[in-house]
Scaffold this active site. Structure first.
Site, PDB file in Angstrom:
ATOM      1  N   HIS A 240       0.848  -1.286  -0.012  1.00 21.73           N
ATOM      2  CA  HIS A 240      -0.010   0.148   0.106  1.00 21.73           C
ATOM      3  C   HIS A 240       0.919   1.173  -0.121  1.00 21.73           C
ATOM      4  CE1 HIS A 240      -3.301  -2.538   2.300  1.00 21.73           C
ATOM      5  NE2 HIS A 240      -3.434  -2.902   0.832  1.00 21.73           N
ATOM      6  N   GLU A 261       1.136  -1.495  25.508  1.00 19.98           N
ATOM      7  CA  GLU A 261       1.178  -0.790  26.772  1.00 19.98           C
ATOM      8  C   GLU A 261      -0.131  -0.085  27.317  1.00 19.98           C
ATOM      9  OE1 GLU A 261       4.451   1.628  25.843  1.00 19.98           O
ATOM     10  OE2 GLU A 261       6.099  -0.254  26.335  1.00 19.98           O
ATOM     11  N   ALA A 262      -0.795   0.109  26.148  1.00 19.24           N
ATOM     12  CA  ALA A 262      -2.139   0.972  26.600  1.00 19.24           C
ATOM     13  C   ALA A 262      -3.327   0.221  26.926  1.00 19.24           C
ATOM     14  CB  ALA A 262      -2.553   1.863  25.266  1.00 19.24           C
ATOM     15  N   PRO A 267      -1.243  -9.725  20.156  1.00 15.78           N
ATOM     16  CA  PRO A 267      -0.692 -11.053  20.025  1.00 15.78           C
ATOM     17  C   PRO A 267       1.172 -10.835  19.689  1.00 15.78           C
ATOM     18  CG  PRO A 267      -1.717 -10.650  18.014  1.00 15.78           C
ATOM     19  CD  PRO A 267      -1.991  -9.417  18.764  1.00 15.78           C
ATOM     20  N   SER A 269       2.535 -12.636  17.343  1.00 15.33           N
ATOM     21  CA  SER A 269       2.766 -12.468  15.937  1.00 15.33           C
ATOM     22  C   SER A 269       1.396 -12.613  15.322  1.00 15.33           C
ATOM     23  CB  SER A 269       3.490 -13.797  15.404  1.00 15.33           C
ATOM     24  OG  SER A 269       3.064 -15.005  15.883  1.00 15.33           O
TER      25      SER A 269
END
Length: 581
Positions: A240, A261-262, A267, A269
């Site tokens: 893209h 962290e938020a 996952p 991967s």
């Protein structure tokens, strides 16, 4: 949501009309308009535009649509719209409060309701991904191809997709991840959210901020594709236009870490994405937030007839069938004989007629007899009703087919066309054992005319040379002429009463053809009688007279245009009084 499908870039040249589309198992008609103003005026409740225009005209058609306040959402499928134009579209849409999905979107889907573009794939994939009914999970993706992968993953790990949108992979999408995530947050039927981002851009950080600020409270699973880019020594664009990191913050690794962290479920991967989605879904089910509904049976999938026939899944009886000709192979076949063989054998018109009419390869003398019959019946002058009608129509300016048809419509027992009737009468009398005198007396007693007997001009003293020519040929070549001999005995009786009551050309061809069918060796007795019963013999007269009628038509057209002069122009040819014009 009431959509309007737009192909404004290629407006119809045929004006407003209706076009067929499939709706499940049925066909429906959708209106097609030449200009957008008419479409908007006639459909004031429409509020969505799906723009399938190409990149050359997608900008102009979208800008025009933005002038109509009834449109609230526009999906732009086209790829490759210049970024400067895309930014103008976004600015105008923001000012008017219109949501743009795309450009370069594959579309979106609301299972059991509506889909945009090619989202969800073909019908078999829609069934496999359970997109025929809503689930509890909504997703948003930048990649159209990966959105279909999400449909598959979510359908196998949860109760299914509630809604899904691909915003497109351009650097400046019309709507962002956050726009759709906030919509999902406010939709009661959606219990969890999935976001599939990619390398490039910083939009995912807005999701992080939304989670931190409490704007997003529903469980959200996120993953950014392109983590392998950090292993490369230079910047690489991943498909893209927007999938290219120009700084560390735009890398997939950095964005995945920030999302984790938020408080988003991230996952390790892409391979683990389905496992994480299932973990979050199962937890919601355990806590009673999601109550899975009983699975509904999938709808039957309609398959196009042409595709199903190609796969050998169906068969359809033909509306019409023919056994005389087949053109599906490399060459046309007449009654089982390839056209090349027809020419190689030099079968002639009579041989082809035998194949197409009787589905038999007739003896050479039979083919010659048929051709002779066509010759002697081709014309009988302009005074007979069929030729007269053809001439009148030609002089009235009618075309060839109309003029020919007017002449053919006069053919019947009283004008030509007596071949079948004569064949039936003489055959019935002969087969029943009536003597010629008994046959004549019976017909007189019943008040029935003997078809094929009598002539206005010709008589026993002024014989018809056409009959004489055919008689000589038949007597020389036919294996047997029983019915013809019987008819000639009848002629002796009728001409003794009146000299013009001769066996005329129609009667002769009729009885001779019965002898041909019965004795040429190609037909059983029942088959020969069946051909007489179904009106085959009159076809000889119709075909022969068509030759003459066409000649009269062309003659009148040339005369009218003064193209040539008849050799008998100085001779006055007077039609009978009752047929003069």
């Amino acid at each position: 949501m009431n959509p309007l499908l737009s192909q404004w870039s290629t407006p119809t040249r045929h004006g407003d009309h209706k076009q067929k589309f499939y709706w499940g198992h049925k066909e429906i008609l959708l209106s097609v308009y030449k200009n957008m103003a008419d479409a908007m005026k006639k459909h004031p409740d429409v509020d969505v535009l799906i723009n399938f225009a190409s990149l050359r005209s997608a900008f102009d058609s979208t800008m025009e649509t933005l002038q109509y306040p009834q449109i609230r959402t526009i999906a732009i499928i086209a790829e490759g719209i210049p970024e400067a134009l895309t930014r103008k579209l976004i600015k105008t849409a923001d000012e008017k409060g219109v949501t743009i999905i795309g450009p370069a979107t594959v579309g979106g889907i609301k299972p059991g309701c509506f889909k945009i573009g090619n989202t969800g794939g073909m019908l078999d994939n829609i069934l496999a991904s359970k997109l025929y009914r809503p689930g509890s999970v909504a997703y948003v993706s930048s990649s159209g191809g990966m959105s279909n992968e999400l449909n598959n993953i979510i359908s196998h790990t949860t109760d299914g997709v509630y809604e899904g949108v691909a915003i497109g992979g351009d650097r400046f999408p019309g709507s962002t991840f956050m726009d759709h995530v906030l919509r999902y947050q406010d939709t009661p039927g959606i219990k969890m959210i999935v976001v599939l981002g990619e390398i490039g851009g910083t939009e995912e950080y807005n999701i992080c901020q939304g989670i931190t600020d409490g704007l997003i409270t529903k469980p959200i699973v996120c993953w950014c594709i392109g983590t392998c880019a950090t292993l490369l020594s230079s910047e690489v664009q991943f498909g893209h236009a927007g999938a290219c990191a120009t700084q560390v913050l735009e890398t997939a690794v950095a964005k995945n870490q920030a999302l984790r962290e938020a408080g988003a479920f991230v996952p390790n991967s892409f391979d683990e994405l389905g496992d994480v989605i299932k973990f979050v879904y199962d937890d919601l089910v355990t806590n009673g937030i999601i109550v899975p509904e009983q699975e509904v049976p999938p709808p039957t999938v309609p398959m196009d007839y042409s595709w199903a026939r190609e796969l050998g899944l169906i068969r359809k009886p033909a509306s019409f069938m023919t056994s005389i000709c087949d053109e599906r192979g490399q060459e046309v076949i007449y009654a089982g004989m390839p056209i090349t063989e027809v020419f190689k054998e030099e079968m002639g018109v009579g041989g082809v007629l035998g194949l197409l009419w009787f589905q038999r390869r007739l003896p050479r003398y039979a083919c010659q007899f048929i051709e002779m019959c066509l010759m002697v019946t081709a014309d009988h002058g302009p005074a007979v009703s069929g030729a007269h009608n053809t001439i009148v129509c030609a002089r009235a300016g009618k075309d060839l087919v109309s003029s020919l048809t007017s002449g053919l419509l006069t053919i019947g027992d009283r004008f030509g066309g007596a071949l079948d009737a004569a064949a039936k009468q003489f055959s019935k009398a002969f087969d029943s054992g009536l003597l010629p005198m008994e046959f004549v007396n019976k017909m007189k007693k019943d008040g029935v005319l003997i078809m094929g007997i009598g002539h206005r001009v010709k008589s026993i003293n002024n014989p018809d040379m056409r009959v004489q020519i055919l008689k000589d040929f038949v007597k020389q070549h036919f294996p047997s002429t029983q019915l013809l001999d019987y008819a000639l005995e009848v002629e002796k009786i009728t001409t003794s009463k009146k000299p013009n009551l001769i066996l005329n050309i129609d009667g002769f061809i009729g009885v001779a053809f019965v002898d041909l069918l019965r004795t040429c060796g190609g037909f059983t007795r029942d088959e020969a009688d069946e051909f007489v019963d179904i009106g085959t013999l009159n076809g000889i007269f119709v075909l022969g007279r068509s030759i003459g009628f066409i000649g009269h038509y062309l003659d009148q057209k040339r005369l009218k245009q003064g193209l040539y002069r008849h050799p008998w122009d100085d001779i006055s040819y007077v039609l009978p009084e009752h047929m003069s014009t």
